[in-house]
Design a protein around this motif. Structure first.
Motif, PDB file in Angstrom:
ATOM      1  N   THR A   1      -7.760  -8.283  -7.438  1.00  0.00           N
ATOM      2  CA  THR A   1      -9.139  -8.439  -6.961  1.00  0.00           C
ATOM      3  C   THR A   1      -9.392  -7.812  -5.600  1.00  0.00           C
ATOM      4  N   ARG A   2      -8.380  -7.789  -4.715  1.00  0.00           N
ATOM      5  CA  ARG A   2      -8.569  -7.228  -3.372  1.00  0.00           C
ATOM      6  C   ARG A   2      -7.272  -6.583  -2.903  1.00  0.00           C
ATOM      7  N   LEU A   3      -7.414  -5.631  -1.971  1.00  0.00           N
ATOM      8  CA  LEU A   3      -6.263  -4.940  -1.390  1.00  0.00           C
ATOM      9  C   LEU A   3      -6.459  -4.845   0.116  1.00  0.00           C
ATOM     10  N   PHE A   4      -5.424  -5.168   0.882  1.00  0.00           N
ATOM     11  CA  PHE A   4      -5.493  -5.117   2.340  1.00  0.00           C
ATOM     12  C   PHE A   4      -4.279  -4.370   2.879  1.00  0.00           C
ATOM     13  N   ASN A   5      -4.476  -3.660   3.993  1.00  0.00           N
ATOM     14  CA  ASN A   5      -3.388  -3.080   4.772  1.00  0.00           C
ATOM     15  C   ASN A   5      -3.599  -3.552   6.207  1.00  0.00           C
ATOM     16  N   LEU A   6      -2.749  -4.475   6.660  1.00  0.00           N
ATOM     17  CA  LEU A   6      -2.964  -5.165   7.929  1.00  0.00           C
ATOM     18  C   LEU A   6      -1.795  -4.896   8.870  1.00  0.00           C
ATOM     19  N   PRO A   7      -2.077  -4.348  10.064  1.00  0.00           N
ATOM     20  CA  PRO A   7      -1.004  -4.087  11.029  1.00  0.00           C
ATOM     21  C   PRO A   7      -0.584  -5.365  11.745  1.00  0.00           C
ATOM     22  N   ARG A   8       0.702  -5.511  11.995  1.00  0.00           N
ATOM     23  CA  ARG A   8       1.209  -6.639  12.776  1.00  0.00           C
ATOM     24  C   ARG A   8       0.996  -6.363  14.266  1.00  0.00           C
ATOM     25  N   PRO A   9       0.822  -7.412  15.076  1.00  0.00           N
ATOM     26  CA  PRO A   9       0.556  -7.170  16.508  1.00  0.00           C
ATOM     27  C   PRO A   9       1.721  -6.555  17.250  1.00  0.00           C
ATOM     28  N   ASP A  10       2.937  -6.609  16.680  1.00  0.00           N
ATOM     29  CA  ASP A  10       4.066  -5.980  17.369  1.00  0.00           C
ATOM     30  C   ASP A  10       4.035  -4.463  17.275  1.00  0.00           C
ATOM     31  N   GLY A  11       3.144  -3.919  16.416  1.00  0.00           N
ATOM     32  CA  GLY A  11       3.035  -2.478  16.278  1.00  0.00           C
ATOM     33  C   GLY A  11       4.149  -1.834  15.500  1.00  0.00           C
ATOM     34  N   ARG A  12       5.062  -2.644  14.959  1.00  0.00           N
ATOM     35  CA  ARG A  12       6.227  -2.094  14.266  1.00  0.00           C
ATOM     36  C   ARG A  12       6.231  -2.388  12.769  1.00  0.00           C
ATOM     37  N   HIS A  13       5.266  -3.166  12.286  1.00  0.00           N
ATOM     38  CA  HIS A  13       5.234  -3.524  10.872  1.00  0.00           C
ATOM     39  C   HIS A  13       3.796  -3.512  10.353  1.00  0.00           C
ATOM     40  N   ASN A  14       3.670  -3.271   9.049  1.00  0.00           N
ATOM     41  CA  ASN A  14       2.392  -3.361   8.333  1.00  0.00           C
ATOM     42  C   ASN A  14       2.598  -4.208   7.083  1.00  0.00           C
ATOM     43  N   ASP A  15       1.620  -5.050   6.795  1.00  0.00           N
ATOM     44  CA  ASP A  15       1.648  -5.868   5.586  1.00  0.00           C
ATOM     45  C   ASP A  15       0.609  -5.343   4.601  1.00  0.00           C
ATOM     46  N   VAL A  16       1.030  -5.085   3.378  1.00  0.00           N
ATOM     47  CA  VAL A  16       0.112  -4.723   2.297  1.00  0.00           C
ATOM     48  C   VAL A  16      -0.077  -5.980   1.441  1.00  0.00           C
ATOM     49  N   VAL A  17      -1.310  -6.482   1.408  1.00  0.00           N
ATOM     50  CA  VAL A  17      -1.620  -7.730   0.721  1.00  0.00           C
ATOM     51  C   VAL A  17      -2.379  -7.407  -0.557  1.00  0.00           C
ATOM     52  N   VAL A  18      -1.904  -7.947  -1.675  1.00  0.00           N
ATOM     53  CA  VAL A  18      -2.514  -7.730  -2.982  1.00  0.00           C
ATOM     54  C   VAL A  18      -2.981  -9.087  -3.515  1.00  0.00           C
ATOM     55  N   SER A  19      -4.281  -9.282  -3.639  1.00  0.00           N
ATOM     56  CA  SER A  19      -4.829 -10.531  -4.170  1.00  0.00           C
ATOM     57  C   SER A  19      -4.929 -10.427  -5.687  1.00  0.00           C
ATOM     58  N   VAL A  20      -4.439 -11.444  -6.382  1.00  0.00           N
ATOM     59  CA  VAL A  20      -4.434 -11.446  -7.839  1.00  0.00           C
ATOM     60  C   VAL A  20      -5.101 -12.718  -8.349  1.00  0.00           C
ATOM     61  N   SER A  21      -5.777 -12.592  -9.463  1.00  0.00           N
ATOM     62  CA  SER A  21      -6.405 -13.735 -10.133  1.00  0.00           C
ATOM     63  C   SER A  21      -6.277 -13.531 -11.636  1.00  0.00           C
ATOM     64  N   PRO A  22      -5.628 -14.466 -12.328  1.00  0.00           N
ATOM     65  CA  PRO A  22      -5.015 -15.706 -11.844  1.00  0.00           C
ATOM     66  C   PRO A  22      -3.764 -15.440 -11.028  1.00  0.00           C
ATOM     67  N   PRO A  23      -3.327 -16.433 -10.225  1.00  0.00           N
ATOM     68  CA  PRO A  23      -2.179 -16.222  -9.339  1.00  0.00           C
ATOM     69  C   PRO A  23      -0.865 -16.104 -10.098  1.00  0.00           C
ATOM     70  N   LEU A  24       0.104 -15.447  -9.445  1.00  0.00           N
ATOM     71  CA  LEU A  24       1.465 -15.450  -9.967  1.00  0.00           C
ATOM     72  C   LEU A  24       2.060 -16.841  -9.786  1.00  0.00           C
ATOM     73  N   ARG A  25       3.042 -17.160 -10.610  1.00  0.00           N
ATOM     74  CA  ARG A  25       3.704 -18.460 -10.497  1.00  0.00           C
ATOM     75  C   ARG A  25       5.215 -18.244 -10.491  1.00  0.00           C
ATOM     76  N   SER A  26       5.839 -18.832  -9.478  1.00  0.00           N
ATOM     77  CA  SER A  26       7.294 -18.843  -9.393  1.00  0.00           C
ATOM     78  C   SER A  26       7.716 -20.308  -9.397  1.00  0.00           C
ATOM     79  N   GLY A  27       8.180 -20.791 -10.550  1.00  0.00           N
ATOM     80  CA  GLY A  27       8.411 -22.216 -10.694  1.00  0.00           C
ATOM     81  C   GLY A  27       7.078 -22.940 -10.718  1.00  0.00           C
ATOM     82  N   HIS A  28       6.911 -23.904  -9.797  1.00  0.00           N
ATOM     83  CA  HIS A  28       5.650 -24.638  -9.708  1.00  0.00           C
ATOM     84  C   HIS A  28       4.761 -24.115  -8.583  1.00  0.00           C
TER      85      HIS A  28
END
Length: 534
Positions: free
Chosen positions: A252-279
């Protein structure tokens, strides 16, 4: 010559089927079904047919058609009087066996599994109790003597009128000689069953079957390192214990968010319905990349095919930062924009602020259309879903604190509280959220508390300044082209999946035009009200 026959109303069965009835036509060339509501179509040629089955499903009857290769199509809604006509047609015209299937009605919760066909068939006393197509299985895991099978959730099924099968757990006896004999190397019967289901459902396909394979990709949610394979219609993630298969239509959504340390980036993938790992459900997948990490990649497709299928948006070979490569793949394959931070800047000139959510420290990104909190739990809250905001522990004459809280009251009735935000961030976040025209309570204005729902036009102009830059579409996710958060992040996934399935180009263009119109009405800068003449 036998004439063609038609039957209605008939539903296409299975999770990937249609909840709306349609018409089924059979002729000497094969059979075809079309939904009367969405126009969804299915056609099977005569030479592909292998067997047919007639099943009494209670208030009606079901026709199952097995094709060469093992796949099975199910059609619901037949009556008892249709049996003779169908049996004669399949025997004389299609020249394939037509047999009745007797279902078990004992209600036992123990039995045997039959995995001979492309389905997971559960039998009680040698009679079928139920079967599930392998294509509907999204994940399969084993834990000691238990096997958990999770299923795809399709957009054409809503929870309002339907019960949805999301997960099934099977207990496997450790003394099951048949399953233990599949792998005598010391694996348990449950592990052998899991491996068999994974193989038949094509969850853990090998390298080279998709467009691109990335190995050992670090992931914060769900935590671990996964081999990530991009295919044309879905994404596969598999690690040591978990395997996931994600349809692009469920993103449903895609994000590319820089970390404040300037050394890492997080790519966030929103999914619906959610993934399930165990409960544990995961509505947001968080990939974590070093900012300066580069990857050389080669797409498993010819340049001519890439140009024809993706209009030149993907090159045959890449060499760029890994977080940009992953973002580009998601952007092209899902046909969605990548959302990046916009105008907000913290007191330290960062795109996020530090805070806590549910006793977990993390980062809060105030974007142009919503909040994103990383990473535990990774959370997205759209501004349109917010009823009001409450600022707590702001400075007063009686109490002086170093931190303050923001409580989010949702229109659905729930609340989320971002706690322990440093006091220097107060004016930054308050001015930014005020410009979003969100109702704010408990805010400090000129040293006092007030309850106010909107800011004045003069205050709004002071917040926005003379910046005439308007939001623009994320045309290309490349160096220098990272745009502000301006994507219309809702309402298009279901329409696109239906349009692609039915091939209705006119409908697709009409919806696309409507979507762009609504997007233009939802700009980040509020419109000024016209003053009335006295």
């Amino acid at each position: 010559m036998t004439t063609a026959r038609s039957f209605q109303p008939i539903q296409l069965g299975g999770k990937a089927g249609s909840t709306a009835p349609g018409i089924l036509k059979i002729s000497e060339f094969g059979l075809g079904w079309k939904s009367s509501a969405s126009g969804q179509k299915l056609g099977v040629e005569k030479q592909e047919l292998k067997k047919a089955y007639w099943v009494n499903s209670g208030d009606s009857f079901q026709l199952r058609v097995e094709i060469k290769g093992g796949a099975m199509y199910k059609f619901d809604g037949f009556q008892d009087e249709d049996y003779d006509a169908l049996k004669e047609f399949f025997a004389n015209v299609f020249k394939i066996p037509f047999s009745e299937v007797e279902l078990s009605n004992k209600g036992w919760n123990w039995g045997d599994l039959d995995l001979q066909r492309a389905s997971l068939c559960y039998k009680v006393d040698r009679k079928e109790a139920f079967d599930v197509p392998m294509s509907d299985i999204a994940q399969c895991t084993a834990n000691r003597h238990e096997v958990a099978v999770q299923f795809h959730q399709y957009d054409n099924i809503t929870t309002d009128d339907n019960d949805i099968l999301m997960e099934m757990r099977l207990f496997v006896s450790p003394t099951n000689q048949e399953l233990q004999g599949l792998n005598p190397a010391g694996k348990s019967a449950a592990d052998n069953l899991k491996d068999l289901v994974v193989k038949k459902a094509d969850i853990n396909a090998g390298v080279g079957q998709g467009l691109l394979m990335l190995e050992q990709v670090p992931c914060l949610a769900p935590r671990g390192r996964y081999n990530v394979e991009f295919s044309t219609k879905f994404l596969k993630m598999y690690g040591g214990t978990n395997q996931f298969k994600i349809q692009y239509s469920n993103i449903t959504r895609l994000f590319n968010l820089p970390r404040p340390d300037g050394r890492h980036n997080d790519v966030v993938v929103s999914v619906s319905p959610p993934l399930r790992s165990g409960h544990t459900p995961y509505s947001n997948i968080v990939f974590h990349f070093p900012h300066d990490s580069e990857t050389e990649a080669k797409i498993n497709m010819s340049e001519e095919e890439l140009l024809e299928k993706y209009d030149g948006k993907l090159e045959k070979e890449f060499k760029e930062p890994t977080h940009r490569l992953v973002s580009r793949m998601f952007k092209v394959l899902t046909n969605q924009s990548i959302v990046v931070p916009g105008r907000f800047e913290s007191a330290n000139n960062e795109k996020c602020i530090r805070c806590s959510l549910k006793a977990n420290d993390g980062l809060l990104y105030p974007l142009e259309k919503g909040f994103v909190f990383l990473h535990k739990p990774a959370t997205y809250i759209a501004y349109r879903d917010i009823e009001k905001l409450g600022f707590d522990r702001a400075e007063t004459a009686a109490v002086s604190t170093r931190n303050f809280d923001i409580e989010v009251f949702l229109k659905s009735g729930g609340t989320q509280k971002f706690q322990n935000i440093h006091k220097p961030e107060y004016s930054k976040i308050f001015n930014f959220l005020s410009a979003k025209n969100i109702r704010i309570e408990g805010a400090r204005v000129s040293g006092d508390f007030s309850s106010r729902s909107r800011v004045s036009e003069a205050e709004l102009q002071e917040v926005l300044g003379d910046d005439d830059d308007s939001d623009s579409d994320d045309e290309d996710f490349g160096e220098g082209d990272m745009q502000e958060d301006d994507s219309d992040d809702y309402g298009s996934e279901l329409e696109r999946s239906i349009s692609d399935f039915s091939g209705d180009e006119g409908t697709s263009k009409k919806r696309k035009k409507k979507s762009s119109k609504s997007k233009g009405d939802d700009e980040g800068t509020p419109k000024k009200k016209k003053s009335k003449k006295k």
